[in-house]
Write a protein that holds these residues in place. Structure first.
Motif, PDB file in Angstrom:
ATOM      1  N   GLU A  82      14.359   0.662  -2.339  1.00  0.00           N
ATOM      2  CA  GLU A  82      14.317  -0.689  -2.905  1.00  0.00           C
ATOM      3  C   GLU A  82      13.379  -1.629  -2.167  1.00  0.00           C
ATOM      4  O   GLU A  82      12.903  -2.618  -2.756  1.00  0.00           O
ATOM      5  N   SER A  83      13.079  -1.344  -0.886  1.00  0.00           N
ATOM      6  CA  SER A  83      12.185  -2.245  -0.148  1.00  0.00           C
ATOM      7  C   SER A  83      10.721  -2.052  -0.499  1.00  0.00           C
ATOM      8  O   SER A  83       9.924  -2.987  -0.345  1.00  0.00           O
ATOM      9  N   MET A  84      10.327  -0.861  -0.950  1.00  0.00           N
ATOM     10  CA  MET A  84       8.906  -0.578  -1.133  1.00  0.00           C
ATOM     11  C   MET A  84       8.235  -1.469  -2.181  1.00  0.00           C
ATOM     12  O   MET A  84       7.150  -2.009  -1.914  1.00  0.00           O
ATOM     13  N   PRO A  85       8.801  -1.659  -3.387  1.00  0.00           N
ATOM     14  CA  PRO A  85       8.126  -2.545  -4.344  1.00  0.00           C
ATOM     15  C   PRO A  85       7.932  -3.965  -3.810  1.00  0.00           C
ATOM     16  O   PRO A  85       6.933  -4.622  -4.133  1.00  0.00           O
ATOM     17  N   LYS A  86       8.881  -4.429  -2.997  1.00  0.00           N
ATOM     18  CA  LYS A  86       8.743  -5.765  -2.406  1.00  0.00           C
ATOM     19  C   LYS A  86       7.618  -5.785  -1.370  1.00  0.00           C
ATOM     20  O   LYS A  86       6.790  -6.711  -1.346  1.00  0.00           O
ATOM     21  N   LEU A  87       7.580  -4.762  -0.516  1.00  0.00           N
ATOM     22  CA  LEU A  87       6.530  -4.705   0.502  1.00  0.00           C
ATOM     23  C   LEU A  87       5.144  -4.660  -0.118  1.00  0.00           C
ATOM     24  O   LEU A  87       4.210  -5.314   0.375  1.00  0.00           O
ATOM     25  N   ILE A  88       5.007  -3.909  -1.200  1.00  0.00           N
ATOM     26  CA  ILE A  88       3.704  -3.729  -1.823  1.00  0.00           C
ATOM     27  C   ILE A  88       3.139  -5.041  -2.362  1.00  0.00           C
ATOM     28  O   ILE A  88       1.918  -5.206  -2.479  1.00  0.00           O
ATOM     29  N   THR A  89       4.020  -6.001  -2.640  1.00  0.00           N
ATOM     30  CA  THR A  89       3.515  -7.300  -3.121  1.00  0.00           C
ATOM     31  C   THR A  89       2.736  -8.046  -2.051  1.00  0.00           C
ATOM     32  O   THR A  89       2.038  -9.021  -2.362  1.00  0.00           O
ATOM     33  N   LEU A  90       2.841  -7.612  -0.782  1.00  0.00           N
ATOM     34  CA  LEU A  90       2.126  -8.290   0.302  1.00  0.00           C
ATOM     35  C   LEU A  90       0.649  -7.917   0.369  1.00  0.00           C
ATOM     36  O   LEU A  90      -0.086  -8.488   1.161  1.00  0.00           O
ATOM     37  N   THR A  91       0.217  -6.939  -0.435  1.00  0.00           N
ATOM     38  CA  THR A  91      -1.192  -6.547  -0.420  1.00  0.00           C
ATOM     39  C   THR A  91      -1.726  -6.399  -1.834  1.00  0.00           C
ATOM     40  O   THR A  91      -1.004  -5.986  -2.744  1.00  0.00           O
ATOM     41  N   LYS A  92      -2.996  -6.716  -1.982  1.00  0.00           N
ATOM     42  CA  LYS A  92      -3.670  -6.519  -3.271  1.00  0.00           C
ATOM     43  C   LYS A  92      -4.592  -5.308  -3.228  1.00  0.00           C
ATOM     44  O   LYS A  92      -5.259  -5.000  -4.216  1.00  0.00           O
ATOM     45  N   ASP A  93      -4.640  -4.607  -2.069  1.00  0.00           N
ATOM     46  CA  ASP A  93      -5.604  -3.521  -1.934  1.00  0.00           C
ATOM     47  C   ASP A  93      -5.049  -2.324  -1.161  1.00  0.00           C
ATOM     48  O   ASP A  93      -4.739  -1.291  -1.743  1.00  0.00           O
ATOM     49  N   LEU A  94      -4.886  -2.444   0.148  1.00  0.00           N
ATOM     50  CA  LEU A  94      -4.541  -1.299   0.986  1.00  0.00           C
ATOM     51  C   LEU A  94      -3.238  -1.515   1.745  1.00  0.00           C
ATOM     52  O   LEU A  94      -2.914  -2.655   2.134  1.00  0.00           O
ATOM     53  N   ALA A  95      -2.512  -0.424   1.977  1.00  0.00           N
ATOM     54  CA  ALA A  95      -1.344  -0.430   2.856  1.00  0.00           C
ATOM     55  C   ALA A  95      -1.515   0.692   3.861  1.00  0.00           C
ATOM     56  O   ALA A  95      -1.635   1.864   3.479  1.00  0.00           O
TER      57      ALA A  95
END
Length: 295
Positions: A145-158
């Protein structure tokens, strides 16, 4: 022994330097968008990753947002980062509360330190970064459940590094049965944390990233391997090992499936092995570079 978490983070810097997967790092370099970059690091500790990226010439012109939930880490970082930067030849300016500028004639990095739980920080809806960094952190979060939220912090790379993946080895053997039991129970405590966690976080990130709409560009092992030469550990790695044993003690003391005397005796012998320069420690982990959004 005085167990200081900031000192532990400093002590493990050389361990992480060796462990970080160089192919995944090369993929990060190859895929960085044009500068200036905006970078958000969550669970950023006291600034080791920023120092590493500057020392390794990965970034030279960036806005860097350092997010950590522990006030003592933010306070320590505000003291440690300027000292490190000046020692490495950077000029340092304090530009605001918990804000620094690190620069010289060709490089300019503006740093903002945010004391916040990562989910709380995400809920503020910050401007997305070019690069999200999470270092030795994701195995502490509830997944998926945390991953979709974390991904909002970047528009390109993680760039997601040092994700524990289910293997801890301590040598030499004390008792094969007891060693295996302590390792198993220790991993189980990771899976049972009230705040979330996963002792096989690394392998599971492939699926979590895919399900969150991210594409893995590179992945590879980033194992911690710590051993002594001529009975001496490099840098502050003896302290790092003692802190790892402290994690075992905190996690397992009072465990209903483990005799207290057996654990105490095991810890005493492992600590003595560190003092004698005999203990070998290996932890299996994985690094990832993921692409978010089109492309």
């Amino acid at each position: 022994m005085d167990y200081s978490f900031p000192r532990y983070l400093l002590a493990k810097q050389t361990v992480d330097d060796r462990a970080l997967n160089q192919q995944v790092l090369a993929a990060l370099r190859a895929n960085l968008p044009p500068r200036p970059l905006r970078i958000i690091e969550v669970g950023a500790g006291m600034g080791n990753m920023l120092a590493r990226l500057l020392s390794w010439n990965v970034i030279d012109c960036a806005e860097y947002v350092h997010v950590d939930a522990m006030p003592e880490n933010i306070e320590f970082a505000m003291q440690w980062i300027p000292g490190w930067a000046e020692g490495a030849g950077w000029y340092v300016e304090h530009t605001g509360t918990n804000e620094l500028r690190l620069y010289d004639t060709s490089r300019d990095v503006r740093l903002k330190l945010e004391q916040a739980d990562v989910i709380e920080y995400i809920e503020r809806e910050p401007q997305p970064a070019d690069v999200l960094i999470a270092h030795a952190f994701l195995d502490l979060l509830p997944m998926p459940e945390s991953m979709p939220k974390l991904i909002t912090l970047t528009k390109d790379l993680a760039w997601l590094t040092i994700n524990f993946d289910g293997m801890t080895t301590l040598e030499p053997c004390i008792d094969p049965v007891l060693d295996a039991k302590i390792e198993r129970l220790y991993h189980e405590t990771m899976d049972q944390r009230a705040a979330g966690g996963d002792s096989r976080s690394g392998r599971h990130l492939f699926r979590h990233l895919h399900d969150a709409g991210a594409r893995v560009l590179a992945a590879g092992p980033s194992d911690w391997v710590v051993f002594a030469q001529d009975r001496r550990y490099p840098a502050e790695e003896a302290y790092f090992l003692q802190f790892i044993l402290h994690f075992f003690e905190e996690s397992l003391l009072g465990h209903p499936d483990l005799e207290p005397a057996a654990l105490v005796g095991w810890l005493m012998e492992r600590r003595a092995q560190v003092e004698r320069g005999e203990l070998i420690y290996i932890a299996h982990q994985l690094d990832f570079l993921a692409k978010v959004g089109p492309g």
